[in-house]
Design a protein around this motif. Structure first.
Motif, PDB file in Angstrom:
ATOM      1  N   ARG A 326      -5.305  28.210 -27.221  1.00 29.12           N
ATOM      2  CA  ARG A 326      -3.874  27.914 -27.220  1.00 29.12           C
ATOM      3  C   ARG A 326      -3.289  28.216 -28.593  1.00 29.12           C
ATOM      4  N   ASN A 327      -2.042  28.698 -28.604  1.00 33.46           N
ATOM      5  CA  ASN A 327      -1.293  28.812 -29.849  1.00 33.46           C
ATOM      6  C   ASN A 327       0.067  28.164 -29.639  1.00 33.46           C
ATOM      7  N   ALA A 328       1.001  28.399 -30.548  1.00 33.86           N
ATOM      8  CA  ALA A 328       2.292  27.719 -30.465  1.00 33.86           C
ATOM      9  C   ALA A 328       3.116  28.177 -29.263  1.00 33.86           C
ATOM     10  N   ARG A 329       2.828  29.361 -28.735  1.00 31.10           N
ATOM     11  CA  ARG A 329       3.673  29.906 -27.667  1.00 31.10           C
ATOM     12  C   ARG A 329       3.043  29.824 -26.281  1.00 31.10           C
TER      13      ARG A 329
END
Length: 357
Positions: A326-329
């Motif tokens: 997972r990342n911020a987007r």
């Protein structure tokens, strides 16, 4: 009123009370949260399709190239000194024994003179002891004189050891008067040079850092779920590179980002990697399952388990997923059926409804 009529009335009253009680009791977590179009508009709920991830069959993880501790040497001041000259700077390649930095050190000349004098006394005492051995064997001197000569030789050796220790405490290198030139303890590249000529330094202060760039390692942060099954000795490869290696350690504790740090020894035959470089690494046997990508805001958590709300004909179904990364987007997840549509807005309202049921 007949007895039969009274019994029937009581039964009817009991059934109604049971129905009212069942309505008042909270239900267990619903499999589907009913939601009409009007409710979705009022709650600001929006949906989007989960996108199948088009990637290779091998999982690649973000990693960072680092220096191997066994290939790093720090050159430090052995005592208070003044930096007279820097013979190298950051980025220079040096051979073992090459001059690195010259220091002016008070007491160096005295220590060097004391060491030289101690060596002379050792040779003289040894010669005297050897001569008296011969004379005693010929019966020309008393045994007491021989013992005195041997004691003098032992005392000279002790004084030499003390002088050598005193000189060593001032640092190893080529000495000239009160100036000491420190040399490279190994071949490598100067990666740090924090001092300047004219600067005063104290004992133990780092002057230079040397590194053998052929000894590199990888640091791979994994989630606890991703780290399961990773073992020492597992093969590692760097994407888009000929570099490869093996896992040397899986740290038992989590770091500040709640990740498990995996370390691997690295061999880079093309010598293209640099310490601090961000790369992607693959672990042997780690192949990607069928995963899909959803917006990061679609994820909700219950007891540390990730869920998404999948749209159905009746409403939304809380569906547990497996979080791959997972990342911020966005988030890559497993466990969703093909063609699933998930809630991406109004998720907080759905979660509140879900947990309150």
């Amino acid at each position: 009123m007949s007895v039969l009529t009274v019994v029937s009335a009581r039964r009817a009253l009991g059934a109604g009370a049971l129905w009212m009680l069942s309505c008042a009791m909270p239900a267990s977590a619903a499999e589907v949260l009913p939601s009409s179009a009007a409710q979705q508009r009022n709650l600001g709920i929006a949906v989007a399709p989960a996108v199948p991830r088009a990637s290779s069959a091998t999982l690649a993880y973000p990693a960072r190239v680092a220096l191997s501790p066994s290939g790093v040497r720090v050159v430090a001041a052995a005592g208070a000194a003044l930096v007279v000259q820097l013979h190298v700077q950051a980025g220079d390649a040096v051979r073992q024994g090459a001059p690195l930095v010259s220091l002016s050190m008070p007491g160096l000349a005295e220590a060097q003179a004391a060491l030289t004098l101690a060596r002379v006394r050792v040779r003289l005492a040894a010669d005297n002891a050897a001569r008296d051995d011969r004379l005693f064997a010929e019966g020309l001197i008393a045994e007491s004189r021989l013992r005195a000569a041997r004691a003098e030789a032992q005392s000279a050796q002790a004084n030499l050891a003390a002088a050598q220790t005193a000189r060593t405490l001032l640092g190893q290198g080529a000495a000239s008067g009160s100036t000491l030139t420190l040399t490279a303890p190994m071949a490598g590249v100067v990666v740090e040079s924090p001092v300047e000529p004219g600067q005063r330094v104290d004992a133990g202060m780092p002057l230079l850092k040397l590194a053998d760039l052929s000894r590199l390692m990888l640091e791979i942060p994994l989630s606890p779920a991703e780290a399961q099954g990773v073992t020492v000795g597992m093969d590692v490869r760097v994407a888009d590179s000929a570099a490869s290696g093996q896992v040397t350690a899986v740290l038992p504790q989590l770091d500040a980002a709640q990740s498990v740090l995996v370390r691997a020894r690295l061999v880079d035959p093309q010598k293209r990697l640099r310490p601090g470089q961000s790369v992607r690494a693959t672990l042997a046997g780690r192949t990607a399952a069928r995963t899909q990508t959803v917006p990061a805001g679609a994820l909700v958590w219950k007891l540390d388990a990730p869920y998404v709300f999948v749209e159905t004909a009746q409403g939304f179904a809380p569906t547990r997923v497996t979080l791959v990364r997972r990342n911020a987007r966005e988030a890559e997840v497993g466990g969703l059926a093909a063609g699933s549509r998930v809630a991406v807005a109004g998720v907080a309202a759905l979660k509140a409804q879900w947990l309150s049921e």
